[in-house]
Write an enzyme that holds these catalytic residues in place. Sequence first.
Site, PDB file in Angstrom:
ATOM      1  N   GLU A 178      19.784 -47.913  -0.532  1.00 16.12           N
ATOM      2  CA  GLU A 178      20.049 -47.806  -1.970  1.00 16.12           C
ATOM      3  C   GLU A 178      18.927 -47.062  -2.676  1.00 16.12           C
ATOM      4  O   GLU A 178      19.148 -46.140  -3.467  1.00 16.12           O
ATOM      5  CB  GLU A 178      20.226 -49.205  -2.558  1.00 16.12           C
ATOM      6  CG  GLU A 178      20.636 -49.228  -4.018  1.00 16.12           C
ATOM      7  CD  GLU A 178      20.858 -50.644  -4.516  1.00 16.12           C
ATOM      8  OE1 GLU A 178      20.885 -50.825  -5.746  1.00 16.12           O
ATOM      9  OE2 GLU A 178      20.993 -51.566  -3.695  1.00 16.12           O
ATOM     10  N   ALA A 190      20.622 -57.324 -10.293  1.00 13.72           N
ATOM     11  CA  ALA A 190      20.141 -58.348  -9.375  1.00 13.72           C
ATOM     12  C   ALA A 190      18.910 -57.918  -8.597  1.00 13.72           C
ATOM     13  O   ALA A 190      18.178 -58.760  -8.086  1.00 13.72           O
ATOM     14  CB  ALA A 190      21.249 -58.734  -8.395  1.00 13.72           C
ATOM     15  N   SER A 191      18.673 -56.623  -8.477  1.00 15.38           N
ATOM     16  CA  SER A 191      17.523 -56.153  -7.699  1.00 15.38           C
ATOM     17  C   SER A 191      16.915 -54.927  -8.358  1.00 15.38           C
ATOM     18  O   SER A 191      17.520 -54.288  -9.223  1.00 15.38           O
ATOM     19  CB  SER A 191      17.952 -55.826  -6.261  1.00 15.38           C
ATOM     20  OG  SER A 191      18.862 -54.745  -6.243  1.00 15.38           O
ATOM     21  N   THR A 192      15.701 -54.595  -7.934  1.00 18.84           N
ATOM     22  CA  THR A 192      15.043 -53.380  -8.400  1.00 18.84           C
ATOM     23  C   THR A 192      14.415 -52.691  -7.200  1.00 18.84           C
ATOM     24  O   THR A 192      13.987 -53.351  -6.241  1.00 18.84           O
ATOM     25  CB  THR A 192      13.987 -53.681  -9.484  1.00 18.84           C
ATOM     26  OG1 THR A 192      13.508 -52.452 -10.027  1.00 18.84           O
ATOM     27  CG2 THR A 192      12.812 -54.474  -8.934  1.00 18.84           C
ATOM     28  N   GLN A 193      14.398 -51.362  -7.225  1.00 22.31           N
ATOM     29  CA  GLN A 193      13.864 -50.586  -6.120  1.00 22.31           C
ATOM     30  C   GLN A 193      12.780 -49.618  -6.586  1.00 22.31           C
ATOM     31  O   GLN A 193      12.812 -49.131  -7.715  1.00 22.31           O
ATOM     32  CB  GLN A 193      14.968 -49.761  -5.437  1.00 22.31           C
ATOM     33  CG  GLN A 193      16.012 -50.556  -4.707  1.00 22.31           C
ATOM     34  CD  GLN A 193      17.090 -51.080  -5.620  1.00 22.31           C
ATOM     35  OE1 GLN A 193      17.467 -50.441  -6.605  1.00 22.31           O
ATOM     36  NE2 GLN A 193      17.606 -52.271  -5.328  1.00 22.31           N
TER      37      GLN A 193
END
Length: 541
Positions: free
Chosen positions: A239, A273-276
């Site tokens: 992702e 819900a997430s971070t990259q």
Amino acid sequence: MGAGRGVAGKKFAWKKFAIAAGVLVGLVWVFGPRKDVTLGGVDPDFMNPDLSEVDYETSIHMPAPTLPSDLEDRPPAHTTTTSSLPRPTSPATDPDLLGTVHCTKPYTSGSPLVQYGLMIDAGSTGSRIHIYKFHNCGPSPTYEYEVFKQTHPGLSAFREDPLEAAKSLDILLDEALDVVPTSLRKCTPVAVKATAGLRLLGPEQSGAILEAVRNRIEEKYPFVLQGEDSVAIMDGKDEGVYAWITANYLLDSIRASSPKNAPTYAVLDLGGASTQIVFEPTFDPSKSESKFVEGDHKYELKFGGKTHVLYQHSYLGYGLMHARKSVHRLVEFISSVRHATGHGENGVVPNPCLARHTERVVEIEDERLGETRKVTMSGMDVGGLESCNRVMELVMAKDAICELKPCSFDGVYQPSILDTFPDGKILLLSYFYDRIKPLLPKDTAPPRLTVSTLATLADQVCLGPPSWAEHWANDPEAMAELEDRPEYCLDLTFMHALLRLGYEFAEEREVTIGKQLDGTELGWALGAGIALVGGELKCDI
């Protein structure tokens, strides 16, 4: 980037409460009143030009800062038109959906002149389809334009009804039927990539939804599913890396035709819900301790005839919506300890991360009891950047055990930004853009944004409606955004904490926000789409 949480391997929830328990003796530090202080590190260009004409003592808070414009107006860099016809940017401006203005025959005999690829991003808050057109005038497919459509809610909202989850994508696939010419549909690959929303459901529920999606596409639509992973939960590392490919491809820094030694952008994507984070670090070979430690965080990418060695990590549980839940849960927990007979006056929980004099009913998940309850929270007089930031310091788990140094936060290894990416450009995507863009000046020259400017914006927002009126009274869009979102204070403070405390970018570090570039959505989808059509695809046309 992977759903794992790095070398520390600790669960998101209990770590936060363990840290909270250790600081209960300092509750006044979190909630106690503090004198407002002027934020340091703010670029002088943000100062009110009329400040010299007013009493400085009454001008504590600066006006809405000038921030850098997004990338939407940047000139295209990814195609070269050899025809006298203008380069199409959508089906409406495309003179021939079966052809291209770039050439009259494909580079490789037997390849179609043009082809389409369908990428469905099944995110935590909604699903989006990206319909990409490519031409084959060169040795590999070259991107032309995109058609984009989205729907809400996401697949994870149908956890108890997989068939309804699958049907929710019909509106997106029907759009693809309208765009892709009939003769090309059977050789148009489609992929459904679910992200953090389905990761959090667990294998049984997410597996049932993905199977239903695959069956519906195979039964109802003519497009091609290539392999088992064409409908799947995307690995977090992919992702982030695909988002990095998309941005740097469109910004002309990684293609074979890009300028030699073109610097690449670091890409920071903030989802629900997430971070990259993905960037290309540079190590000093003269320093023995300066090296890229091996591990899942290291990603070697061959693209455009060059190998890029990237650092990547995905923080599951640190997306904006989950950060909100963590903050509310922590605040409610601390408040319950402070008030042995209940939460504050009339059962209302004072929350320093809600804008002052605003209120919100939030749902608190008790993971230990498996229960959810509604709690009324209010910014009262405690809401503010400084007090909210003290909560963020607990949520960020900056003091988590760092087994593989150096670490960013939550015990996760990350090469030092200062040492390995000191001057590189930074691109912020998704919720970064959605929250910052509406607050920017609408009638000025392209502004400049630094990390410290996010703190300035958060300070102005957290002070509540009087501050909003002072800075955005003549901006209906900004006021509409703020009036319905008491958690805007929380969102901006979390973003600043993520950049400054988490990744350790300097306050003066310049950043850019982006959503689209030349009509194309920034994010992982185009990078994945390029990989999708780049594979071997045999079909009769």
